[in-house]
Write an enzyme that holds these catalytic residues in place. Structure first.
Site, mmCIF file in Angstrom:
data_model
loop_
_atom_site.group_PDB
_atom_site.id
_atom_site.type_symbol
_atom_site.label_atom_id
_atom_site.label_comp_id
_atom_site.label_asym_id
_atom_site.label_seq_id
_atom_site.Cartn_x
_atom_site.Cartn_y
_atom_site.Cartn_z
ATOM 1 N N ARG A 56 54.892 -59.909 -46.021
ATOM 2 C CA ARG A 56 55.367 -60.054 -44.633
ATOM 3 C C ARG A 56 55.971 -61.435 -44.371
ATOM 4 O O ARG A 56 55.815 -61.980 -43.280
ATOM 5 C CB ARG A 56 54.235 -59.786 -43.636
ATOM 6 C CG ARG A 56 53.804 -58.338 -43.546
ATOM 7 C CD ARG A 56 54.735 -57.542 -42.629
ATOM 8 N NE ARG A 56 54.388 -56.125 -42.651
ATOM 9 C CZ ARG A 56 53.692 -55.510 -41.714
ATOM 10 N NH1 ARG A 56 53.280 -56.173 -40.652
ATOM 11 N NH2 ARG A 56 53.426 -54.245 -41.823
ATOM 12 N N ARG A 102 57.538 -61.369 -37.425
ATOM 13 C CA ARG A 102 57.474 -61.920 -36.068
ATOM 14 C C ARG A 102 57.078 -63.376 -35.966
ATOM 15 O O ARG A 102 57.292 -63.988 -34.928
ATOM 16 C CB ARG A 102 56.528 -61.060 -35.220
ATOM 17 C CG ARG A 102 57.126 -59.715 -34.866
ATOM 18 C CD ARG A 102 56.065 -58.736 -34.442
ATOM 19 N NE ARG A 102 55.234 -58.409 -35.580
ATOM 20 C CZ ARG A 102 54.302 -57.457 -35.588
ATOM 21 N NH1 ARG A 102 54.068 -56.765 -34.490
ATOM 22 N NH2 ARG A 102 53.598 -57.218 -36.656
ATOM 23 N N ARG A 154 65.368 -59.391 -33.704
ATOM 24 C CA ARG A 154 64.580 -58.204 -33.383
ATOM 25 C C ARG A 154 64.768 -57.773 -31.936
ATOM 26 O O ARG A 154 64.790 -56.578 -31.628
ATOM 27 C CB ARG A 154 63.101 -58.536 -33.651
ATOM 28 C CG ARG A 154 62.092 -57.467 -33.355
ATOM 29 C CD ARG A 154 62.120 -56.388 -34.404
ATOM 30 N NE ARG A 154 61.242 -55.288 -34.039
ATOM 31 C CZ ARG A 154 61.568 -54.325 -33.195
ATOM 32 N NH1 ARG A 154 62.744 -54.309 -32.603
ATOM 33 N NH2 ARG A 154 60.718 -53.353 -32.918
ATOM 34 N N ASP A 166 60.206 -50.573 -44.400
ATOM 35 C CA ASP A 166 58.807 -50.251 -44.147
ATOM 36 C C ASP A 166 58.400 -49.102 -45.057
ATOM 37 O O ASP A 166 59.239 -48.293 -45.440
ATOM 38 C CB ASP A 166 58.590 -49.852 -42.682
ATOM 39 C CG ASP A 166 57.126 -49.928 -42.317
ATOM 40 O OD1 ASP A 166 56.651 -51.017 -41.958
ATOM 41 O OD2 ASP A 166 56.429 -48.891 -42.439
ATOM 42 N N TYR A 213 48.567 -42.554 -43.002
ATOM 43 C CA TYR A 213 49.386 -42.555 -41.779
ATOM 44 C C TYR A 213 49.944 -41.162 -41.477
ATOM 45 O O TYR A 213 50.042 -40.753 -40.329
ATOM 46 C CB TYR A 213 50.534 -43.562 -41.901
ATOM 47 C CG TYR A 213 50.041 -44.993 -41.926
ATOM 48 C CD1 TYR A 213 49.726 -45.654 -40.742
ATOM 49 C CD2 TYR A 213 49.856 -45.668 -43.128
ATOM 50 C CE1 TYR A 213 49.252 -46.955 -40.759
ATOM 51 C CE2 TYR A 213 49.386 -46.971 -43.160
ATOM 52 C CZ TYR A 213 49.075 -47.608 -41.975
ATOM 53 O OH TYR A 213 48.591 -48.888 -41.986
HETATM 54 O O1 CP3 Z 1 56.777 -58.052 -46.461
HETATM 55 C C1 CP3 Z 1 57.917 -58.088 -45.940
HETATM 56 O O2 CP3 Z 1 58.380 -59.118 -45.406
HETATM 57 C C2 CP3 Z 1 58.798 -56.864 -46.052
HETATM 58 C C3 CP3 Z 1 58.744 -55.936 -44.982
HETATM 59 C C4 CP3 Z 1 57.551 -54.998 -44.787
HETATM 60 C C5 CP3 Z 1 57.210 -54.487 -43.511
HETATM 61 N N1 CP3 Z 1 56.226 -53.562 -43.666
HETATM 62 C C6 CP3 Z 1 57.864 -54.873 -42.246
HETATM 63 C C7 CP3 Z 1 57.223 -54.556 -40.949
HETATM 64 C C8 CP3 Z 1 56.691 -54.400 -45.723
HETATM 65 C C9 CP3 Z 1 56.588 -54.621 -47.224
HETATM 66 C C10 CP3 Z 1 55.852 -53.488 -44.986
HETATM 67 C C11 CP3 Z 1 54.841 -52.631 -45.628
HETATM 68 C C12 CP3 Z 1 53.928 -51.854 -44.792
HETATM 69 N N2 CP3 Z 1 54.207 -51.190 -43.621
HETATM 70 C C13 CP3 Z 1 52.578 -51.559 -45.148
HETATM 71 C C14 CP3 Z 1 51.881 -51.999 -46.409
HETATM 72 C C15 CP3 Z 1 51.499 -53.423 -46.391
HETATM 73 C C16 CP3 Z 1 50.613 -53.835 -45.253
HETATM 74 O O3 CP3 Z 1 51.058 -54.660 -44.454
HETATM 75 O O4 CP3 Z 1 49.488 -53.341 -45.177
HETATM 76 C C17 CP3 Z 1 52.050 -50.780 -44.118
HETATM 77 C C18 CP3 Z 1 50.642 -50.228 -44.036
HETATM 78 C C19 CP3 Z 1 53.088 -50.538 -43.163
HETATM 79 C C20 CP3 Z 1 53.023 -49.682 -41.934
HETATM 80 C C21 CP3 Z 1 53.288 -50.457 -40.697
HETATM 81 N N3 CP3 Z 1 54.508 -51.002 -40.356
HETATM 82 C C22 CP3 Z 1 52.393 -50.721 -39.644
HETATM 83 C C23 CP3 Z 1 50.938 -50.296 -39.604
HETATM 84 C C24 CP3 Z 1 53.098 -51.452 -38.673
HETATM 85 C C25 CP3 Z 1 52.583 -51.891 -37.328
HETATM 86 C C26 CP3 Z 1 51.716 -53.070 -37.409
HETATM 87 C C27 CP3 Z 1 52.528 -54.318 -37.210
HETATM 88 O O5 CP3 Z 1 52.380 -55.255 -38.001
HETATM 89 O O6 CP3 Z 1 53.291 -54.328 -36.236
HETATM 90 C C28 CP3 Z 1 54.414 -51.651 -39.163
HETATM 91 C C29 CP3 Z 1 55.518 -52.375 -38.483
HETATM 92 C C30 CP3 Z 1 56.205 -53.474 -39.260
HETATM 93 N N4 CP3 Z 1 56.583 -53.402 -40.573
HETATM 94 C C31 CP3 Z 1 56.633 -54.731 -38.744
HETATM 95 C C32 CP3 Z 1 57.273 -55.411 -39.793
HETATM 96 C C33 CP3 Z 1 57.940 -56.770 -39.737
HETATM 97 C C34 CP3 Z 1 56.483 -55.192 -37.291
HETATM 98 C C35 CP3 Z 1 57.418 -54.402 -36.424
HETATM 99 C C36 CP3 Z 1 58.269 -55.242 -35.491
HETATM 100 O O7 CP3 Z 1 58.857 -56.268 -35.872
HETATM 101 O O8 CP3 Z 1 58.405 -54.807 -34.324
#
Ligand code: CP3
Length: 342
Positions: A23, A27, A36, A73, A149
């Site tokens: 990540r 944000r 964003r 994602d 999920y």
């Molecule tokens: O790592 C990186 O910089 C690359 C981008 C990346 C995202 N999600 C961007 C994201 C990666 C590799 C993921 C993987 C991901 N997504 C996982 C596995 C790794 C982990 O973090 O556990 C999982 C379980 C998800 C599913 C997911 N996506 C959830 C549960 C959420 C909501 C929770 C949250 O953090 O908001 C997301 C949204 C998400 N994915 C965001 C980002 C930057 C935030 C959304 C936003 O910017 O509005």
């Protein structure tokens, strides 16, 4: 120019460990928040190659990390299998829950690669703009983590809906896993073809599985994905991240065939060095909360990890993703400290 992270994946220890952060785009970065803001729907950002490439590169420009990870994602895979996927700002992902045979049968058997074409284009764009020494990482969610999920239709604290599904409907669950293994393998093959240097398999929810189910739900599907990708791309490089696997990492490494393993922040460090790093290169495992807090607590946590793993092949990372409230200055401090470490 050699890519230090790829060198580590080949088992060659680097004097300065390569560093990137899960990540690392997101944000906590003001430039991410600015971009964003202009895009209502998070999925639209993931599926816009120009913007997704820009977001992928933001942390590389700012911190000079040794790897860029594709901005996307894990839930684009269920989306490309025809499941409805949305991200709500307040409570995260929302999917049409898979509760029974009918909803499972509604899924496509194979990925709609048209829906994922923007992801492959993002990889190609990033690749063309990345300095030669920086590794480009693709990724996918592991089948078990995707299933949690897909079955619950949302994130839950303990994934009880999916755990229940495994006991109540083992046959259906296996069908779902078969679809996800196939889909993930073909997704990763396309990512390699588009220019990914290596990929990470995120099994964020591996740690909550009971021991017998760990083999069936985490190890076997991941092993099948690695084998299927290598059947097409023999030298494909993999990092596995079975979060919370603990002592089961030994079995995971012996069976899955990944080149390195990501460690979460809860692992016993001596065990990780003697039993895990002795098998394969390791990546990790700073507590994201230490990065959030900063100061001396951060410095001490960094040093402890470096001292523990410095003698072998090692990639510095967090034990899970950067938390949204993390100050940019703390990430700068981390990178500087890791880079002056040896
Ligand atoms: O790592 C990186 O910089 C690359 C981008 C990346 C995202 N999600 C961007 C994201 C990666 C590799 C993921 C993987 C991901 N997504 C996982 C596995 C790794 C982990 O973090 O556990 C999982 C379980 C998800 C599913 C997911 N996506 C959830 C549960 C959420 C909501 C929770 C949250 O953090 O908001 C997301 C949204 C998400 N994915 C965001 C980002 C930057 C935030 C959304 C936003 O910017 O509005």
């Amino acid at each position: 120019m050699a890519k230090s992270l790829i060198e580590v994946l080949a088992g060659r220890r680097q004097t300065l460990p390569p560093i990137w952060l899960m990540r690392q785009a997101g944000r906590y970065l003001p430039e991410y928040r600015a971009l964003r803001q202009k895009i209502g729907n998070f999925l639209d950002l993931c599926l816009d190659p120009k913007l997704a490439a820009e977001v992928t590169l933001q942390p590389i420009r700012r911190f000079g990390f040794d790897a860029a990870i594709l901005f996307s994602d894990i839930l684009v895979v269920p989306y490309a299998l025809g499941q409805s996927v949305a991200f709500t700002p307040a409570d995260g992902p929302r999917l049409d829950a898979i509760a029974d045979v009918q909803s499972l049968r509604k899924l496509r058997k194979e990925l709609d690669h048209e829906r994922l074409a923007p992801v492959y284009e993002t990889i190609a764009r990033v690749k063309s703009q990345l300095p030669a020494h920086v590794t480009l990482l693709g990724f996918c969610g592991a089948p078990w983590t995707l299933a949690t999920y897909m079955i619950a239709g949302a994130g839950t604290p303990d994934q009880i809906p999916a755990r229940e599904f495994v006991y109540r409907a083992p046959q259906l669950f296996n069908e779902l896993m078969d679809v996800l293994v196939e889909a993930s393998a073909s997704y990763l093959i396309r990512q390699f073809e588009a220019g990914a240097d290596a990929v990470q398999i995120f099994d964020t929810w591996a740690g909550i599985l009971p021991d017998d189910a760990f083999d069936r739900c985490c190890i076997e599907p991941s092993a099948r994905i690695v084998a299927a990708v290598r059947a097409r791309i023999p030298n494909a490089k993999f990092i596995g991240f079975p979060r919370g696997a603990g002592s089961r990492l030994k079995r995971y490494l012996d069976a899955v065939g990944v080149d390195a393993v990501g460690l979460d922040w809860t692992i016993d460090l001596a065990f990780a060095r003697d039993e895990v790093q002795s098998r394969k290169p390791v990546q990790g495992n700073l507590d994201p909360v230490a990065l959030l807090v900063g100061g001396n607590a951060l410095d001490r946590a960094i040093d402890r990890i470096i001292d523990n793993f410095v003698a072998g092949p090692f990639i510095f990372n967090l034990g899970h993703g950067v938390l949204p409230g993390t100050p940019v200055a703390h990430v700068e401090r981390l990178v500087a400290r890791v880079r002056r470490s040896r």
